[in-house]
Structures are given as C-alpha cells and as structure tokens.
Enzyme design. Sequence first.
Site, PDB file in Angstrom:
ATOM      1  N   LYS A  42     -43.844 -35.642 -19.522  1.00 33.60           N
ATOM      2  CA  LYS A  42     -43.055 -34.490 -19.966  1.00 33.60           C
ATOM      3  C   LYS A  42     -43.748 -33.752 -21.108  1.00 33.60           C
ATOM      4  O   LYS A  42     -43.799 -32.524 -21.132  1.00 33.60           O
ATOM      5  CB  LYS A  42     -41.636 -34.920 -20.359  1.00 33.60           C
ATOM      6  CG  LYS A  42     -40.786 -33.731 -20.724  1.00 33.60           C
ATOM      7  CD  LYS A  42     -39.327 -33.873 -20.420  1.00 33.60           C
ATOM      8  CE  LYS A  42     -38.650 -32.518 -20.668  1.00 33.60           C
ATOM      9  NZ  LYS A  42     -37.212 -32.588 -20.574  1.00 33.60           N
ATOM     10  N   GLU A  72     -40.922 -22.514 -20.058  1.00 33.33           N
ATOM     11  CA  GLU A  72     -40.638 -22.585 -18.622  1.00 33.33           C
ATOM     12  C   GLU A  72     -40.896 -21.275 -17.876  1.00 33.33           C
ATOM     13  O   GLU A  72     -40.006 -20.700 -17.247  1.00 33.33           O
ATOM     14  CB  GLU A  72     -39.181 -23.043 -18.394  1.00 33.33           C
ATOM     15  CG  GLU A  72     -38.996 -23.598 -16.991  1.00 33.33           C
ATOM     16  CD  GLU A  72     -37.654 -24.308 -16.772  1.00 33.33           C
ATOM     17  OE1 GLU A  72     -37.232 -25.068 -17.667  1.00 33.33           O
ATOM     18  OE2 GLU A  72     -37.072 -24.115 -15.718  1.00 33.33           O
ATOM     19  N   HIS A 123     -27.977 -29.795  -8.910  1.00 35.04           N
ATOM     20  CA  HIS A 123     -26.948 -28.966  -9.556  1.00 35.04           C
ATOM     21  C   HIS A 123     -25.884 -28.541  -8.548  1.00 35.04           C
ATOM     22  O   HIS A 123     -24.695 -28.485  -8.866  1.00 35.04           O
ATOM     23  CB  HIS A 123     -27.590 -27.737 -10.218  1.00 35.04           C
ATOM     24  CG  HIS A 123     -28.415 -28.109 -11.418  1.00 35.04           C
ATOM     25  ND1 HIS A 123     -29.512 -27.389 -11.834  1.00 35.04           N
ATOM     26  CD2 HIS A 123     -28.327 -29.152 -12.274  1.00 35.04           C
ATOM     27  CE1 HIS A 123     -30.044 -27.971 -12.894  1.00 35.04           C
ATOM     28  NE2 HIS A 123     -29.342 -29.045 -13.183  1.00 35.04           N
ATOM     29  N   GLU A 172     -34.518 -39.974 -13.365  1.00 29.33           N
ATOM     30  CA  GLU A 172     -35.408 -39.055 -14.094  1.00 29.33           C
ATOM     31  C   GLU A 172     -36.749 -39.739 -14.406  1.00 29.33           C
ATOM     32  O   GLU A 172     -37.797 -39.088 -14.449  1.00 29.33           O
ATOM     33  CB  GLU A 172     -34.755 -38.564 -15.392  1.00 29.33           C
ATOM     34  CG  GLU A 172     -33.498 -37.725 -15.202  1.00 29.33           C
ATOM     35  CD  GLU A 172     -33.773 -36.244 -14.840  1.00 29.33           C
ATOM     36  OE1 GLU A 172     -34.941 -35.868 -14.634  1.00 29.33           O
ATOM     37  OE2 GLU A 172     -32.787 -35.486 -14.746  1.00 29.33           O
ATOM     38  N   ARG A 211     -30.184 -20.397 -40.133  1.00 26.68           N
ATOM     39  CA  ARG A 211     -31.328 -19.919 -39.328  1.00 26.68           C
ATOM     40  C   ARG A 211     -32.319 -21.029 -38.993  1.00 26.68           C
ATOM     41  O   ARG A 211     -33.490 -20.778 -38.733  1.00 26.68           O
ATOM     42  CB  ARG A 211     -32.061 -18.766 -40.018  1.00 26.68           C
ATOM     43  CG  ARG A 211     -31.212 -17.530 -40.202  1.00 26.68           C
ATOM     44  CD  ARG A 211     -32.063 -16.283 -40.242  1.00 26.68           C
ATOM     45  NE  ARG A 211     -31.243 -15.098 -40.315  1.00 26.68           N
ATOM     46  CZ  ARG A 211     -30.953 -14.469 -41.444  1.00 26.68           C
ATOM     47  NH1 ARG A 211     -31.448 -14.914 -42.585  1.00 26.68           N
ATOM     48  NH2 ARG A 211     -30.206 -13.404 -41.429  1.00 26.68           N
ATOM     49  N   ASN A 216     -38.107 -29.639 -12.770  1.00 22.87           N
ATOM     50  CA  ASN A 216     -36.835 -29.450 -12.064  1.00 22.87           C
ATOM     51  C   ASN A 216     -36.860 -30.076 -10.675  1.00 22.87           C
ATOM     52  O   ASN A 216     -35.967 -29.806  -9.860  1.00 22.87           O
ATOM     53  CB  ASN A 216     -36.514 -27.949 -11.945  1.00 22.87           C
ATOM     54  CG  ASN A 216     -36.307 -27.321 -13.310  1.00 22.87           C
ATOM     55  OD1 ASN A 216     -35.819 -27.975 -14.229  1.00 22.87           O
ATOM     56  ND2 ASN A 216     -36.712 -26.081 -13.463  1.00 22.87           N
ATOM     57  N   ARG A 228     -43.621 -25.819 -16.287  1.00 21.94           N
ATOM     58  CA  ARG A 228     -42.440 -26.622 -16.653  1.00 21.94           C
ATOM     59  C   ARG A 228     -41.413 -26.682 -15.522  1.00 21.94           C
ATOM     60  O   ARG A 228     -40.594 -27.604 -15.486  1.00 21.94           O
ATOM     61  CB  ARG A 228     -41.810 -26.076 -17.954  1.00 21.94           C
ATOM     62  CG  ARG A 228     -40.700 -26.978 -18.476  1.00 21.94           C
ATOM     63  CD  ARG A 228     -40.301 -26.703 -19.899  1.00 21.94           C
ATOM     64  NE  ARG A 228     -39.250 -27.625 -20.319  1.00 21.94           N
ATOM     65  CZ  ARG A 228     -38.867 -27.830 -21.561  1.00 21.94           C
ATOM     66  NH1 ARG A 228     -39.465 -27.181 -22.544  1.00 21.94           N
ATOM     67  NH2 ARG A 228     -37.908 -28.682 -21.838  1.00 21.94           N
ATOM     68  N   HIS A 286     -25.404 -37.308 -13.040  1.00 21.00           N
ATOM     69  CA  HIS A 286     -26.533 -36.381 -12.932  1.00 21.00           C
ATOM     70  C   HIS A 286     -27.712 -37.067 -12.242  1.00 21.00           C
ATOM     71  O   HIS A 286     -28.327 -36.504 -11.334  1.00 21.00           O
ATOM     72  CB  HIS A 286     -26.926 -35.884 -14.321  1.00 21.00           C
ATOM     73  CG  HIS A 286     -28.110 -34.965 -14.309  1.00 21.00           C
ATOM     74  ND1 HIS A 286     -28.096 -33.746 -13.666  1.00 21.00           N
ATOM     75  CD2 HIS A 286     -29.364 -35.100 -14.827  1.00 21.00           C
ATOM     76  CE1 HIS A 286     -29.279 -33.163 -13.800  1.00 21.00           C
ATOM     77  NE2 HIS A 286     -30.064 -33.963 -14.496  1.00 21.00           N
ATOM     78  N   HIS A 322     -33.713 -30.899  -8.873  1.00 25.29           N
ATOM     79  CA  HIS A 322     -32.582 -30.399  -9.657  1.00 25.29           C
ATOM     80  C   HIS A 322     -31.831 -29.241  -8.998  1.00 25.29           C
ATOM     81  O   HIS A 322     -30.644 -29.052  -9.282  1.00 25.29           O
ATOM     82  CB  HIS A 322     -33.038 -30.007 -11.065  1.00 25.29           C
ATOM     83  CG  HIS A 322     -33.184 -31.196 -11.969  1.00 25.29           C
ATOM     84  ND1 HIS A 322     -34.122 -32.181 -11.743  1.00 25.29           N
ATOM     85  CD2 HIS A 322     -32.501 -31.581 -13.083  1.00 25.29           C
ATOM     86  CE1 HIS A 322     -34.017 -33.107 -12.684  1.00 25.29           C
ATOM     87  NE2 HIS A 322     -33.040 -32.768 -13.501  1.00 25.29           N
ATOM     88  N   LYS A 340     -35.260 -28.462 -25.279  1.00 24.51           N
ATOM     89  CA  LYS A 340     -34.122 -27.690 -24.770  1.00 24.51           C
ATOM     90  C   LYS A 340     -32.864 -28.156 -25.490  1.00 24.51           C
ATOM     91  O   LYS A 340     -32.548 -29.349 -25.484  1.00 24.51           O
ATOM     92  CB  LYS A 340     -33.959 -27.896 -23.259  1.00 24.51           C
ATOM     93  CG  LYS A 340     -34.973 -27.128 -22.437  1.00 24.51           C
ATOM     94  CD  LYS A 340     -34.677 -27.239 -20.954  1.00 24.51           C
ATOM     95  CE  LYS A 340     -35.703 -26.466 -20.148  1.00 24.51           C
ATOM     96  NZ  LYS A 340     -35.530 -26.667 -18.691  1.00 24.51           N
TER      97      LYS A 340
HETATM   98  N1  GLY Z   1     -35.037 -31.228 -18.003  1.00 26.52           N
HETATM   99  C1  GLY Z   1     -36.105 -30.375 -17.618  1.00 26.52           C
HETATM  100  C2  GLY Z   1     -36.775 -29.737 -18.776  1.00 26.52           C
HETATM  101  O1  GLY Z   1     -36.598 -30.148 -19.906  1.00 26.52           O
HETATM  102  O2  GLY Z   1     -37.537 -28.821 -18.597  1.00 26.52           O
END
Ligand code: GLY
Length: 375
Positions: A240, A250, A265, A189, A125, A258, A254, A280, A261, A147
């Site tokens: 960031k 997000e 994608h 990035e 957990r 993107n 946040r 990427h 992106h 993330k």
């Molecule tokens: N890569 C975008 C984020 O971490 O929100």
Amino acid sequence: MEDICIYSGEAVAGRIVFGHGLPGVGQALAHCTGSGKTLPVYLVYDTGVSGFVPVLETVLSGTAGVKLCGKYGMPVSEDSKTMSSVLGLAGWLLGCGADRNALVLAVGGGITTDMAGFAASIYKRGVRFAYVPTTLLAQVDAAIGGKTGVNFESYKNMLGIIRQPEFTYLCPEVLETLPERDFMSGAAELVKSFLIEDGGWYGKSVAFLSDYRHAADKKAFLNTCRGTLLELIRAAAAVKASIVSVDQFETGERRKLNLGHTFAHAIEKNARMRGDDITHGEAVSIGIVMAAELSARLGLASQDFVSSLNADFKAAGLPSECPYPVEELAEAMSRDKKSEDGIIHFVLLSAPGAVMIHDMPASAASAMLDPDNLS
Ligand code: GLY
C-alpha cells in the site's frame, strides 16, 4: 523491523512503524517530539477497545517529552461515522485548549482512525495525528495512505480529506482479541494486497489463513504465530505504501487498491437495503472473485486462474459466492462515487501480482457476468 515511509514527492509524508505490543507506541511518539518542547498528546479511542487505554496511559507517562493532555472515548459504528461526531471531537479538543502543537493519537479500527484523522485535519486548519489501529482491516488498509472522512447523506466516506498520519503503529498483539469474523474481514484486504503485488506473499497469506481457519483456539494460534503475522502485515503495508507514494490522490495507480471494491460496495449497498449482515471484507472477498470472473469473460484471464482463486479462497475461509443476482448490483455500481460519466474503472486480474484497470459501464460488466448470457 524497519519502518516503511510514505512519500509525497521526495519528502517523507508519514511512517509506518512496526513492533510487538503497545509499549512500542512510546518510541514512535518520541520521534515526533523535537525542539525541546513537550508534545501534547490527545488520545481518541473507540470505547470498544478501552481495555488498551490504561496500557497506553502508562506508556505515554513513561515517554520523555510527551504529555497526555486528555482522552476521549467514542462508541464507534458506521452510523456514528458522521460530521456531527467529528464536530463533537473538535469541540472536545477546543475545550481542552489543544493548540497547533497538539498530536491526536487515534486508537481503534478504521472508522475511528478515519474520523480522528479528519477532525485533526480540520481542527485549527490541521494538527498532527497518528494511529494505533486495532483491527487487521485498519492495519493493512484503512489506517494507511491518508484517506480520512465521514459518511454523508447515505454515501460512505463522502466528506473527507487525504492527509497522512505522522505514523501508523502496527503490532499483531492487539489482534489476538479480535472476533474471528472481524479478523477474516481484514484478511480479505490482506490477500487483496498480495493479488495486487505478489512478491511470494499471496501463497503465504493463503497458507496462514488456512491454518488460522483450522485452529481450534484462534487467540492461541495468533499468539504462537505473532512473528509470521507481523511479516504478512508488513508486506501488505509495503504494497500500500509504495502505491500511495506514487499516487497519493488516486488519479491512476492507487485505483488498483480498489480491487474487488466496485462489486463490494454494490453488495454492501444491497445488504443494507435488505437488512442483511455482510462485513466489508466479506464483500471485498466476493468482489475479488467477481473481478476475476469478469477478467475471464473479457478474455483477460484464464478460467484456470479463476478456478484456482476460488480454491484458494475456499481454503483460506474467504467467501466467494455473491448472494445477490448480478443485475441487482448494476444499479448500485453505476452510482458508485468513483464512477465517471457512468464509466467504472474496474480493477481486473489475470494472476497474483497482475492487475490492470479496465474502463467499462457497470451495465456491460453485469451483463457479462449474468449466467443467462453465458455462451
Ligand atoms: N482503501 C483504498 C485506498 O486507501 O486507496
């Protein structure tokens, strides 16, 4: 160089620590020890960067209060970013007898940190984890913000959780052996961060990348410019961290991260279907220019800005030409996992540091970008 904190409300959820070289990892780990107990560390690494492991073993053995309890190398690729790899890692932790005090230290690029962070988040957990990202892309994006996750059923990062690492340790030295194409993938990035929040860094990043592009010996250039590179990495990490601190999950702010992106994608999906090789970062770079073009078509940015962005990207060695017809991207964009009822939260921009969210269907965006529809 001062640490940067990521906040969850008022509380510090994680730290970004800066240094020169891997010995700094020891000090970062020493912060995680406490209450007189030895910190059991489980080292998880991409076998592609196993050259860093002996140095880290020496660092860990010389850090008071820390014990290296095991190491687990995994070959890493987008195809191996699966639940089964995470279960393999969890099985290894269990076999080692890792308890709730364990700290998983992940060393590698974004795929490694995403998988190790996810495994640590579900093992018993949740045990603590920390990152030593070894690619520029992971240093300025993937290993910051919490993330974690894996690909599932052909969807990227479909299973996962947002949970902050104890620390992310950033040093420019590990980037000196990075292949140029991988460095430039992260550079997209890096520049993206400064298009979101400028603070004077956008121009500096373009100038740095232009010098990198012209350097005959990339490794020697990065070695000479370590100080500048670390400042750029820190500035991008600060962008960031400040965004994640106000919107960790997000729901609004946040989404700005993107930028480029949605198009990226779709480009990556098209590339996979056709067997084309696009990184990427290359897709993000093209996607940013497409976002600027869309902004201009919507009357939200000037054509002059789009031209100067194109010129900057060219100088920096960042690609800007989409290799596919825009109508081929519409279908993939509408299936983007972040679309809601067919509406995409496009991140648009009118200048470095001036981005906005604009909701519209993918089909409307692609129609606006279609050269046949130009007035
Ligand atoms: N890569 C975008 C984020 O971490 O929100």
